[in-house]
Motif scaffolding. Structure first.
Motif, PDB file in Angstrom:
ATOM      1  N   UNK A  24       0.829  -1.215   0.000  1.00 40.65           N
ATOM      2  CA  UNK A  24       0.000   0.000   0.000  1.00 40.65           C
ATOM      3  C   UNK A  24       0.854   1.251   0.000  1.00 40.65           C
ATOM      4  N   UNK A  25       0.435   2.252   0.777  1.00 39.85           N
ATOM      5  CA  UNK A  25       1.097   3.561   0.732  1.00 39.85           C
ATOM      6  C   UNK A  25       2.167   3.724   1.804  1.00 39.85           C
ATOM      7  N   UNK A  26       2.488   2.642   2.502  1.00 44.23           N
ATOM      8  CA  UNK A  26       3.478   2.768   3.571  1.00 44.23           C
ATOM      9  C   UNK A  26       4.847   3.149   3.000  1.00 44.23           C
ATOM     10  N   UNK A  27       5.610   3.872   3.822  1.00 46.37           N
ATOM     11  CA  UNK A  27       6.996   4.153   3.426  1.00 46.37           C
ATOM     12  C   UNK A  27       7.925   3.713   4.539  1.00 46.37           C
ATOM     13  N   UNK A  28       9.169   3.493   4.154  1.00 51.12           N
ATOM     14  CA  UNK A  28      10.192   3.114   5.112  1.00 51.12           C
ATOM     15  C   UNK A  28      10.721   4.370   5.798  1.00 51.12           C
ATOM     16  N   UNK A  29      10.790   4.321   7.118  1.00 53.51           N
ATOM     17  CA  UNK A  29      11.412   5.407   7.887  1.00 53.51           C
ATOM     18  C   UNK A  29      12.519   4.772   8.714  1.00 53.51           C
ATOM     19  N   UNK A  30      13.745   5.288   8.588  1.00 55.43           N
ATOM     20  CA  UNK A  30      14.837   4.720   9.366  1.00 55.43           C
ATOM     21  C   UNK A  30      15.764   5.810   9.895  1.00 55.43           C
ATOM     22  N   UNK A  31      16.462   5.469  10.973  1.00 52.51           N
ATOM     23  CA  UNK A  31      17.399   6.396  11.602  1.00 52.51           C
ATOM     24  C   UNK A  31      18.805   6.024  11.147  1.00 52.51           C
TER      25      UNK A  31
END
Length: 343
Positions: A2-9
């Motif tokens: 779907x519309x999820x995105x990856x967020x990482x530090x």
């Protein structure tokens, strides 16, 4: 996905906590043998405090995504993976990569989290729980009625170690600053203030014949005192060099010095044993055995939580976007328990 995105530090280099960067990208797809975990909780451990200073002895080259362990739900399974894993809440020990909204992990490395244990609760017990369990039961092999000394008895590993030891019928002497003593006494621990005078002398008063095991995360010169406090047949388990966190110079040297001492002590004919505990020992050479042991031990830790033998101590929960605040808080030495990051 779907519309999820990856967020990482991302840890770009030797930086203050404010220098950590948030990166956005596409959610990865699980390859053969892998699962994709949607992170629900990850944490700040001592390793990241060392890594941002370039002091963790086998950290990858900068830049990289830190995060020693995580708990989350499997949202995608790759070829050859049991499809029934999809939708299951799991824990994983990864060393790096956990500070992200989505993490790829080998399916063989995940451990199911029992129903009724929350993600943040479970997170406090992944690296800390495995470390405490393996040191207590695989290295020192403690038995009911024995007496042990735990340095930093209120710390992340120390607090779990103390509770597991008490559940096993072991007498515990624990070092901590005075403000933690009442809480330790309530757990049946005899507290010793590590800031007040001669700790070794105080421990000798409490255990004139020596202690059966010492668990030492401090390293440095104090390790010699730990060794000298052992009773015949006793075991020293060293598991870090916290005392050298802010040192300059080689990051390998404090560990090598510890390993040298441990080797020498074991070579002497004195009936005592010394170990340097590393959670990753055996990972490269005997991966299947390492994984089986990890799964068995973490499952035991979760069972201990369900029985009420141990508690999950969450110091604070902050979103991934506030990772700088989370790292500062963990490094402040003012909190009890684990600082947990959530999506």
């Amino acid at each position: 996905m779907g519309t999820e995105e990856l967020v990482e530090v991302v840890l770009p280099g030797k930086v203050e906590p404010e220098g950590l960067r948030i990166r956005h990208g596409q959610v990865p797809v699980a390859g053969p043998g892998q699962v994709l975990i949607r992170m629900e909780a990850t944490g700040v451990s001592f390793a990241e405090q060392q890594m941002r200073r370039g002091r963790y002895y086998d950290q990858p080259a900068f830049p990289f995504v830190p995060g020693y362990d995580l708990v989350g739900t499997v949202v995608d399974t790759g070829a050859g993976v049991e499809p029934g894993l999809a939708g299951v809440r799991v824990a994983a020990l990864v060393k790096v990569g956990g500070w992200a909204s989505h993490v790829l992990v080998d399916a063989a490395d995940v451990v199911p989290v029992p129903d009724g244990i929350g993600a943040a609760q479970a997170e406090t017990l992944v690296v800390n729980g495995i470390t405490a369990w393996q040191m207590l039961h695989r290295k020192a092999r403690v038995r009911a009625g024995q007496t042990i000394l735990v340095h930093g008895a209120n710390g992340g590993v120390g607090s779990v170690l103390v509770q597991l030891a008490r559940a096993a019928g072991v007498h515990v002497i624990g070092t901590a600053s005075a403000r933690h003593h009442d809480a330790l006494r309530a757990q049946g621990v005899v507290p010793v203030d590590y800031r007040a005078g001669d700790v070794a002398a105080r421990v000798r008063e409490l255990a004139p014949g020596g202690v059966d095991a010492v668990f030492d995360h401090v390293g440095g010169r104090g390790i010699v005192d730990s060794w000298r406090l052992l009773a015949p047949g006793g075991t020293l388990v060293s598991y870090g060099s916290a005392s050298t966190r802010d040192d300059e110079g080689s990051k390998q040297w404090p560990v090598l010095k510890l390993l040298g001492r441990v080797w020498l002590w074991n070579a002497l004919p004195n009936r005592r044993h010394a170990y340097f505990y590393n959670a990753w020992a055996g990972h490269a050479l005997a991966k299947d055995r390492f994984r089986a042991r990890l799964r068995a031990d973490l499952t035991q830790v979760f069972a201990a939580l369900q029985r009420g033998d141990i508690t999950a101590r969450i110091a604070a929960q902050l979103p991934l976007a506030r990772v700088a605040d989370a790292l500062r808080l963990a490094e402040s030495g003012t909190v009890a328990g684990k600082v947990v990051l959530t999506p």
